[in-house]
Write an enzyme that holds these catalytic residues in place. Sequence first.
Site, short mmCIF file in Angstrom:
data_model
loop_
_atom_site.label_atom_id
_atom_site.label_comp_id
_atom_site.label_asym_id
_atom_site.label_seq_id
_atom_site.Cartn_x
_atom_site.Cartn_y
_atom_site.Cartn_z
N GLY A 46 23.27 14.41 15.93
CA GLY A 46 22.05 14.97 15.35
C GLY A 46 22.39 16.18 14.50
CD GLN A 51 22.62 21.89 13.64
OE1 GLN A 51 22.05 20.81 13.65
NE2 GLN A 51 23.60 22.18 14.48
CB CYS A 93 24.62 22.69 19.57
SG CYS A 93 23.81 23.18 18.03
CG LEU A 94 27.48 18.96 15.23
CD1 LEU A 94 27.12 18.15 14.00
CD2 LEU A 94 28.90 18.66 15.69
CG HIS A 135 19.57 19.86 20.22
ND1 HIS A 135 20.37 20.44 21.19
CD2 HIS A 135 20.11 20.24 19.03
CE1 HIS A 135 21.32 21.15 20.60
NE2 HIS A 135 21.19 21.03 19.28
CG HIS A 139 18.95 23.21 15.51
ND1 HIS A 139 19.70 24.36 15.65
CD2 HIS A 139 19.66 22.23 16.11
CE1 HIS A 139 20.80 24.09 16.32
NE2 HIS A 139 20.81 22.80 16.61
ZN ZN Z 1 22.17 21.75 17.65
#
Ligand code: ZN
Length: 176
Positions: A46, A51, A93-94, A135, A139
Amino acid sequence: MAVRPIVLYPDPVLLRPTSPVEVVVDDIRTLVEDMRDTMYAAPGIGLAANQIGVGLRVFIVDLTAGDEDGNLHVFVNPEVREAEGTEVGEEGCLSFPDVLLDVPRAPRVTVEALDLDGKPFEVTADGLMARAMLHEIEHLDGQTFLRNVSSLKRELVKRQIKKRIKAGDWVAAVDA
Ligand code: ZN
């Protein structure tokens, strides 16, 4: 097609609510292509637009992380319509490399959004898909999964991150 650098916590772009997309134009479709390439390169399941540093209300999910075709889900201007119950599950999470947290989320959720043609759709999902959608929407609201853990745990993780930043050990999985 481009893999873009992944923004890491505590970059301010992750801590500000994103803006709704006014019209789904080609720029948005290009943004989604870049998000897809970046997510698959990581790899991750995701990714929210902020991000990669873009403050727009767009996220993507692919539970196969690109291993199988036809599993990419794109959500423009998503809103949670219904969320039922609470279940704890482990999340990564990235934007938080190598951080895993036990996060309580609704195990079943209905989300409304626009697709890449600007058409509204609604999806009800459970399990990992529900968790991933919640999630990513978090963000887009300018929050991170840190908000769902106890303040004690949160401070501990923040301290570890500070140490890792100092040590030069806080780097994204993708370096583009
Ligand atoms: Zn994340």
